[in-house]
Structure formats: structure tokens, C-alpha cells
Design a protein around this motif. Structure first.
Motif, PDB file in Angstrom:
ATOM      1  N   THR A  91       0.935  -1.313  -0.008  1.00 58.52           N
ATOM      2  CA  THR A  91      -0.002  -0.060   0.127  1.00 58.52           C
ATOM      3  C   THR A  91       1.002   1.275  -0.188  1.00 58.52           C
ATOM      4  N   ASP A 121       0.862  -1.199   6.003  1.00 60.12           N
ATOM      5  CA  ASP A 121      -0.329  -0.657   6.436  1.00 60.12           C
ATOM      6  C   ASP A 121      -0.270  -0.812   8.042  1.00 60.12           C
ATOM      7  N   GLU A 136       0.786 -13.043   9.059  1.00 60.38           N
ATOM      8  CA  GLU A 136       1.135 -13.283   7.692  1.00 60.38           C
ATOM      9  C   GLU A 136       1.322 -14.698   7.754  1.00 60.38           C
ATOM     10  N   ASP A 179      -5.984  -6.876   3.340  1.00 64.25           N
ATOM     11  CA  ASP A 179      -5.389  -6.728   2.003  1.00 64.25           C
ATOM     12  C   ASP A 179      -5.327  -8.180   1.383  1.00 64.25           C
ATOM     13  N   SER A 196      -6.572 -14.482  -1.537  1.00 65.01           N
ATOM     14  CA  SER A 196      -6.131 -14.967  -0.330  1.00 65.01           C
ATOM     15  C   SER A 196      -5.962 -14.089   0.902  1.00 65.01           C
TER      16      SER A 196
HETATM   17  C1  LIG Z   1      -1.373  -7.800  -0.610  1.00 66.08           C
HETATM   18  S1  LIG Z   1      -0.441  -8.257   0.522  1.00 66.08           S
HETATM   19  C2  LIG Z   1      -0.468  -7.361   2.057  1.00 66.08           C
HETATM   20  C3  LIG Z   1       0.264  -6.135   1.539  1.00 66.08           C
HETATM   21  C4  LIG Z   1       0.219  -4.985   2.993  1.00 66.08           C
HETATM   22  N1  LIG Z   1      -0.881  -4.434   3.155  1.00 66.08           N
HETATM   23  C5  LIG Z   1       1.295  -4.074   2.613  1.00 66.08           C
HETATM   24  O1  LIG Z   1       0.860  -2.858   2.150  1.00 66.08           O
HETATM   25  O2  LIG Z   1       2.584  -4.383   3.135  1.00 66.08           O
HETATM   26  C6  LIG Z   1      -1.267  -9.833   1.172  1.00 66.08           C
HETATM   27  C7  LIG Z   1      -0.376 -10.399   2.314  1.00 66.08           C
HETATM   28  O3  LIG Z   1      -1.346 -11.525   2.754  1.00 66.08           O
HETATM   29  C8  LIG Z   1      -0.593 -12.973   3.110  1.00 66.08           C
HETATM   30  N2  LIG Z   1      -1.663 -13.833   3.197  1.00 66.08           N
HETATM   31  C9  LIG Z   1      -2.408 -14.355   1.995  1.00 66.08           C
HETATM   32  N3  LIG Z   1      -3.356 -15.311   2.565  1.00 66.08           N
HETATM   33  C10 LIG Z   1      -3.207 -15.145   3.802  1.00 66.08           C
HETATM   34  C11 LIG Z   1      -3.669 -15.908   4.912  1.00 66.08           C
HETATM   35  N4  LIG Z   1      -4.713 -16.858   4.796  1.00 66.08           N
HETATM   36  N5  LIG Z   1      -3.319 -15.683   6.260  1.00 66.08           N
HETATM   37  C12 LIG Z   1      -2.376 -14.720   6.347  1.00 66.08           C
HETATM   38  N6  LIG Z   1      -1.859 -14.047   5.544  1.00 66.08           N
HETATM   39  C13 LIG Z   1      -2.061 -14.443   4.240  1.00 66.08           C
HETATM   40  C14 LIG Z   1       0.230 -12.958   1.774  1.00 66.08           C
HETATM   41  O4  LIG Z   1       1.343 -13.724   1.953  1.00 66.08           O
HETATM   42  C15 LIG Z   1       0.676 -11.629   1.551  1.00 66.08           C
HETATM   43  O5  LIG Z   1       1.840 -11.357   2.064  1.00 66.08           O
END
Ligand SMILES: C[S@@+](CC[C@H](N)C(=O)[O-])C[C@H]1O[C@@H](n2cnc3c(N)ncnc32)[C@H](O)[C@@H]1O
Length: 412
Positions: A91, A121, A136, A179, A196
Motif C-alpha cells: 500500500t 499498513d 502473515e 489486504d 487469499s
Molecule cells: C497484498 S499483501 C499485503 C500487503 C500489505 N498490506 C502491505 O501494504 O505491505 C497480502 C499478504 O497476505 C498474505 N496472506 C495471504 N493469505 C493469507 C492468509 N490466509 N493468512 C495470512 N496471510 C495471508 C500474503 O502472503 C501476502 O503477504
């Protein structure tokens, strides 16, 4: 065994690698050439011959990602550790900052970041004074997340949890931000069920804990948000970057909003229940193009009202007015209309020649021809004045609007 952070790149080696990358970028820019990663690597190896190949590779990867991250984060990129995917999904700090401040103003003191990635975030939530559980699923990403949180000095407020968030017991007392990952390799995942965690899981979570906010792709269908939610579309420097769905425990009554962030300003426009669909009418003295966040949020009427204008056509969302466009320049771009004419290459060429305009940018909306083809066919001399040509439709008629150069807000 509880999760333990793994070894991170050696900071001195990383600083050396970053300096070598920046030197190579500057040299490539000066010489107009491309950058040779092997030369950068050899340069760092010469200065630190004792570094293991793995340590060297890790430092060079981080240095390359930091240089790439500067486009998005500016020089504060140098504080962070990245993965290529994490950087793509990060973000933007200005957007995370605004969201965190709104949550803080709503009285949130503790928040679960469900899929925290590299922490962009989570860090802003902590900077706004909230305690954060940054969940995470990927341990390698969690290592970098923990390092980023430490580098920003907010580790006393952020607890990194390596887990699948779906396995945690979240309850009505929790405020949650999600996110979801929306990529598979280089591919963007359009179907919200393939995100996910998936959208249906988030909607079920929203039933349980209505103080939920989810960041989503800006191109989402307006009906993706469950009833009672508010959706906010955000652009940064003219680029539509995200939408966020705020569940009823945090939503405002307006239901749709646009946030337009530029380097020196941030403006929020909220939908109104008393808004009236704008009328359409002939081209006036100015043409305005609403910002994409305004367009996606369906708030073009705000631009129309601010300049007492009208739409050129109901399908294109170009706004035209005879009044000063100044009051809308923080949420729209504007050009002075010199003339408007039925489209043909010959008449457009004649019109530009008569006005001594030898260089134009061609923009189009709801118009079949390709702007580059039109530009080629116009065979302009390339000297004289410059301008902008808009190709569009009014009803079924293709028209061209010949405009002067964009006017900027007086603050720029
Ligand atoms: C879009 S990124 C988040 C980015 C974050 N908001 C940032 O600005 O740095 C989504 C993250 O969610 C994690 N993720 C996906 N599915 C998940 C789950 N079921 N439980 C926990 N983390 C998960 C992924 O590994 C990824 O690192």
C-alpha cells in the motif's frame, strides 16, 4: 516451535550494494545505456571478497528492490526490506496513513492486519497509536515484515504472527484490516474467490466483526461490497491505486467516496443522496476530465457542480463549462477548448494548421480510432505551438476538440 526470524541481509553489505546500484543507475542514465547487474555484483564482490555468494546475492536483490521501490515510496524506500511480490502489493504510504488516521479517529486502539505482507499498513496503524497483530502466512515475508516494523521503531506496538488468519479465532471485539493477496506470480487474480483469503471468507468475517476494512482492486464491481458497506476509491498523482470496502461498523452513511491524493494535496469527495444526474450540453470554453477515483466512485456530478458545467455526453464523463475551472482543479484536469469540429483527418489537419499548432497529444474516449494512427495520419510539422486533441462522441457523431495546453492549479 514458535516462529523465529531467519537471517536478514548484512546491513553494511546492503549499504554497499545499494550505493553500487545507484551509481550504476546514474551512469546508465548519463550514458543513455542499460545497467549491467553483473558489473554491479563484481564491483561489490571486489570490495567485500569475504562475503559468501548467498549473502552477496541477498544484498544485491534487496538493493535492486530498494531502487525500484523509490518510485512508489521515495527515499524512505531505503528503510525497508522487500520481496518483488510484496513490493508490487504494498500500500502506498499516503494511502495507508489516511486509512490509519480514519481508524484512529473511529476509536480503534487494537487492530488485526489479516495478511500483513511487508507491513506498509501495519506500520501506519502503529504510527497512529494502535496496537497491531500483523498476521502473515508466509514465514519469509514475516521475517521482512518484522524487520520493517523494527526499522520504523514501532515494534513495541506490532506483534508479528505467522499463521493462516483463517485459523485464528476472531470475535466481535476485534477490528480488522485485510489486504488479500490478489496475484499469482505475475498474474492479477480478477475473481475475488481466488484472492487469499477469499472474498467470501472476508464477508463471513464482516458478519462476525463489522469493524472490518478490506483493500481491493479499484476495478471491482460496485455490488461486490455487501449491503451497508462504504467503498472508497483512491488515486495517487492521477493513478487509480485501490478501493477499500468499509463494513457497517466503520462505514459512513454516504456509501461511496473518492480520495484524490496529489503530491501537495489530498481531497475527499463523498456521494450525496440528493445528487441530481448532470445534464448534457454543447462544448463550452473548458473541457474537464475528472480524476479516475471520481469516475470510479460515480461522483462526476461533483465536478459538474463545482464549475456550474454540463456533460459533453452521458457516456463519456467529459465535463464542459464556460466558467472558471479553478474550483475543480483538485479533482479534475482541465484544458481550454479552442474549437470543436466533426471529426475527419483533413478538417482536423486544416484546423491545426490555421492555428499554427504543429505538435499535439491525442487523447480519446468512446472513440474507435487509435490515437497513434490519428497522429501519424495528421503528419504534423512538429514545430509551432502545441496543444491537445480530444477525440470523442456526442450522441453517435464522432467529434474532435482542439484544446490548448492543460491549466494547472495555481499552487503548482
Ligand atoms: C497484498 S499483501 C499485503 C500487503 C500489505 N498490506 C502491505 O501494504 O505491505 C497480502 C499478504 O497476505 C498474505 N496472506 C495471504 N493469505 C493469507 C492468509 N490466509 N493468512 C495470512 N496471510 C495471508 C500474503 O502472503 C501476502 O503477504
Amino acid at each position: 516451535m514458535p516462529w523465529q526470524p531467519s537471517e536478514l541481509p548484512d546491513p553494511d553489505l546492503l549499504a554497499l550494494a545499494l550505493a553500487a546500484w545507484l551509481d550504476a543507475v546514474a551512469a546508465a542514465e548519463r550514458g543513455g545505456g542499460t545497467l549491467d547487474p553483473l558489473k554491479v555484483s563484481a564491483n561489490v564482490r571486489r570490495q567485500r571478497p569475504e562475503a559468501s555468494p548467498a549473502a552477496l546475492a541477498a544484498a544485491l536483490t534487496q538493493a535492486r528492490l530498494r531502487v525500484r521501490a523509490r518510485d512508489r515510496l521515495g527515499s524512505q524506500a531505503d528503510q525497508f526490506l522487500f520481496t518483488a511480490t510484496g513490493l508490487e502489493q504494498a500500500t502506498r504510504p499516503q494511502v495507508a496513513h489516511r486509512r490509519a488516521r480514519r481508524l484512529q479517529a473511529a476509536g480503534i486502539e487494537h487492530i488485526v492486519d489479516a495478511g500483513a505482507g511487508l507491513g506498509f499498513d501495519a506500520i501506519e496503524f502503529a504510527r497512529a497509536g494502535m496496537r497491531v497483530d500483523a498476521v502473515e502466512i508466509d514465514p519469509a515475508t514475516a521475517d521482512l515484515l518484522a524487520a520493517n516494523v523494527r526499522a520504523c521503531g514501532v515494534d513495541h506496538l506490532v506483534r508479528v504472527v505467522v499463521a493462516d488468519v483463517r485459523d485464528l479465532k476472531l470475535g466481535p471485539a476485534d477490528a480488522c484490516f485485510a489486504d488479500p493477496a490478489r496475484r499469482s506470480g505475475d498474474r492479477r487474480l480478477k475473481d475475488p474467490e481466488s484472492w487469499s483469503p477469499p472474498w467470501s471468507w472476508l464477508c463471513a468475517l464482516g458478519q462476525l466483526t463489522p469493524r472490518l476494512v478490506a483493500k481491493v482492486a479499484p476495478g471491482i464491481d460496485h455490488d461486490l461490497a455487501p449491503a451497508g458497506c462504504e467503498t472508497v476509491w483512491t488515486s495517487v498523482n492521477g493513478q487509480l491505486v485501490e478501493a477499500a470496502v468499509w463494513w457497517p461498523g466503520l462505514a459512513r452513511a454516504n456509501r461511496r467516496a473518492a480520495v484524490v491524493i496529489r503530491s501537495d494535496s489530498a481531497v475527499e469527495v463523498l456521494s450525496r443522496t440528493d445528487s441530481v444526474a448532470p445534464a448534457a450540453g454543447p462544448a463550452g470554453q473548458w473541457l474537464l476530465e475528472p480524476d479516475d477515483a471520481i469516475l470510479r466512485a460515480g461522483l462526476v456530478d461533483e465536478v459538474v457542480n463545482r464549475v456550474s458545467g454540463r456533460l459533453l455526453d452521458h457516456r463519456t464523463a467529459y465535463v464542459t463549462t464556460d466558467a472558471d475551472p479553478g474550483p475543480a482543479l483538485d479533482i479534475a484536469r482541465a484544458w481550454p477548448i479552442l474549437t470543436s469540429l466533426p471529426f475527419s483527418i483533413a478538417s482536423l489537419r486544416r484546423e491545426l494548421a490555421a492555428r499554427d499548432i504543429g505538435r499535439v497529444v491525442v487523447k480519446k474516449r468512446a472513440f474507435a480510432a487509435d490515437p497513434d494512427d490519428v497522429l501519424r495520419q495528421l503528419k504534423l510539422p512538429g514545430d509551432g505551438g502545441s496543444g491537445v486533441v480530444f477525440l470523442t462522441r456526442v450522441g453517435s457523431a464522432p467529434i474532435a476538440l482542439v484544446c490548448g495546453n492543460e491549466v494547472r492549479p495555481t499552487s503548482e
